[in-house]
Design a protein around this motif. Structure first.
Motif, mmCIF file in Angstrom:
data_model
loop_
_atom_site.group_PDB
_atom_site.id
_atom_site.type_symbol
_atom_site.label_atom_id
_atom_site.label_comp_id
_atom_site.label_asym_id
_atom_site.label_seq_id
_atom_site.Cartn_x
_atom_site.Cartn_y
_atom_site.Cartn_z
ATOM 1 N N ILE A 303 0.849 -1.217 0.000
ATOM 2 C CA ILE A 303 0.000 0.000 0.000
ATOM 3 C C ILE A 303 0.869 1.246 0.000
ATOM 4 N N ALA A 304 1.910 1.229 0.857
ATOM 5 C CA ALA A 304 2.778 2.405 0.943
ATOM 6 C C ALA A 304 3.497 2.657 -0.371
ATOM 7 N N TRP A 319 -6.890 14.316 -1.704
ATOM 8 C CA TRP A 319 -8.008 14.167 -0.761
ATOM 9 C C TRP A 319 -7.541 14.562 0.640
ATOM 10 N N GLU A 320 -8.371 15.359 1.336
ATOM 11 C CA GLU A 320 -8.001 15.896 2.638
ATOM 12 C C GLU A 320 -7.763 14.792 3.669
ATOM 13 N N TYR A 321 -8.579 13.718 3.624
ATOM 14 C CA TYR A 321 -8.476 12.646 4.624
ATOM 15 C C TYR A 321 -7.769 11.393 4.076
ATOM 16 N N GLY A 322 -7.069 11.571 2.975
ATOM 17 C CA GLY A 322 -6.410 10.417 2.344
ATOM 18 C C GLY A 322 -5.331 9.796 3.242
ATOM 19 N N TYR A 323 -4.495 10.634 3.812
ATOM 20 C CA TYR A 323 -3.378 10.107 4.622
ATOM 21 C C TYR A 323 -3.844 9.329 5.846
ATOM 22 N N THR A 325 -6.721 7.999 6.338
ATOM 23 C CA THR A 325 -7.512 6.845 5.898
ATOM 24 C C THR A 325 -6.597 5.674 5.529
ATOM 25 N N VAL A 326 -5.537 5.965 4.800
ATOM 26 C CA VAL A 326 -4.589 4.918 4.412
ATOM 27 C C VAL A 326 -3.931 4.309 5.648
ATOM 28 N N LEU A 327 -3.581 5.156 6.628
ATOM 29 C CA LEU A 327 -2.979 4.651 7.860
ATOM 30 C C LEU A 327 -3.937 3.733 8.602
ATOM 31 N N ILE A 328 -5.223 4.138 8.619
ATOM 32 C CA ILE A 328 -6.217 3.310 9.311
ATOM 33 C C ILE A 328 -6.392 1.971 8.601
ATOM 34 N N VAL A 329 -6.449 2.024 7.267
ATOM 35 C CA VAL A 329 -6.573 0.786 6.487
ATOM 36 C C VAL A 329 -5.367 -0.138 6.749
#
Length: 347
Positions: A303-304, A319-323, A325-329
């Motif tokens: 993913i990274a 996207w404002e919440y992209g970072y 969100t990816v960390l949560i995923v």
């Protein structure tokens, strides 16, 4: 002591050449005589020149020689006492194996004295059995000889029977001392048994050293059974029938010693294999943990790496919440993997 280098002294020399092979363990040659019969026992310190006179005593004699490094003195002692030149040569050669030699009017026996403190030391004891005379040649003083002298002072069978019984008493004391050394080795084996489960790789050296000591122990005393068997089965003028039963007893002790020694040797070999197995399992556990960690990070790395390509028209790039969100995923994926591994019993 490097036996191979020491033995170079004897290369190409004629038989019966008196050459000392070994390590000097006494400062001087000391001669002690025990003159005894059934009623009394006397002890005297002698010089070499006194030996001829003491042989005229009409009693049983035990001449004990401490310190065998002086070739001239030992040769003279053997000559005065009528000891065969080949036996005199063997007295000076501390690399001799345990054995018994029959020279008709006297028997020559080679034994090993085992001293075990922090390390195993092997000394040589030579015993000559003649009519009414026992001669012992030893490298240094040993406690077991003080005990035999005490028995002579007190009396009993050791004074009642002939010098063949005294020779038996010496052999019996030597064999008993082996059990004392073996007990110390057994204690070390027990300590190692408790330590091996820790998987400390430094124990390999200790186990190897102990194995070498047991092997040296075994090589030193293994021929002893043949020597003692000689005294139980051979008809000889120097060995009385009433004393043979005592030689059979010490023979039984020697057999028991060999059995215990073999058991200890097998235990040490087993400890080495156990330690290697523990170390292997420990390494497997470490590799297992590292593999789990690597497995958890494989999807996270994927993913990274995808979101690290930085193409201009990538989805969620601005996207404002992209970072977060990816960390949560990524955290959820790692958590799911951990739960899955635990259910499988892998961690």
């Amino acid at each position: 002591m490097h036996i191979s280098k020491e033995l170079e002294k004897k290369i190409a020399l004629p038989p019966a050449t008196p050459v000392f092979v070994g390590e000097k363990k006494s400062e001087e040659v000391k001669i002690t005589a025990a003159i005894y019969d059934e009623k009394s026992a006397e002890f005297e310190e002698l010089k070499v020149e006194d030996l001829e006179n003491i042989l005229n005593y009409d009693k049983k004699l035990w001449i004990d020689v401490t310190g065998i490094h002086d070739e001239e003195a030992i040769s003279k002692i053997c000559d005065i006492l009528g000891i065969h030149p080949l036996a005199a040569e063997d007295v000076l050669n501390t690399a001799q194996r345990v054995k018994v030699e029959d020279y008709d009017d006297h028997l020559f026996i080679v034994l090993k004295i085992l001293l075990y403190d922090d390390n195993l030391e092997i000394d040589q004891l030579s015993v000559v059995l003649k009519k009414n005379l026992v001669v012992t040649f030893k490298e240094r003083e040993y406690q077991i000889f003080d005990l035999i002298r005490s028995r002579l002072k007190k009396g009993g069978r050791i004074r009642k029977f002939g010098v063949d019984y005294l020779a038996y008493a010496i052999m019996d004391a030597v064999v008993d001392s082996y059990f004392e050394a073996l007990l110390k080795i057994s204690s070390e084996v027990e300590v190692l048994e408790d330590e091996v489960v820790s998987g400390n790789s430094a124990l390999i050296g200790k186990i190897h050293g102990l194995k070498r000591e047991i092997l040296a122990f075994r090589n030193a005393v293994w021929p002893l059974r043949d020597v003692l068997s000689f005294f139980t089965r051979v008809e000889h003028d120097l060995i009385g029938e009433e004393v043979k039963v005592y030689y059979r007893d010490v023979y039984d002790h020697a057999v028991r010693l060999m059995e215990v020694l073999e058991t200890q040797r097998e235990l040490v070999v087993g400890l080495r294999e156990l330690l290697l197995s523990v170390l292997s399992n420990k390494l497997n556990e470490i590799m297992k943990v590292l593999t789990m960690i690597a497995t958890i990070f494989i999807p996270l790395s994927f993913i990274a790496s995808v979101y690290g390509m930085n193409f201009k028209y990538m989805p969620e790039l601005e996207w404002e919440y992209g970072y977060p969100t990816v960390l949560i995923v990524m955290a959820v994926i790692a958590l799911v993997e951990v739960v899955f591994f635990k259910k499988k019993g892998w961690i």
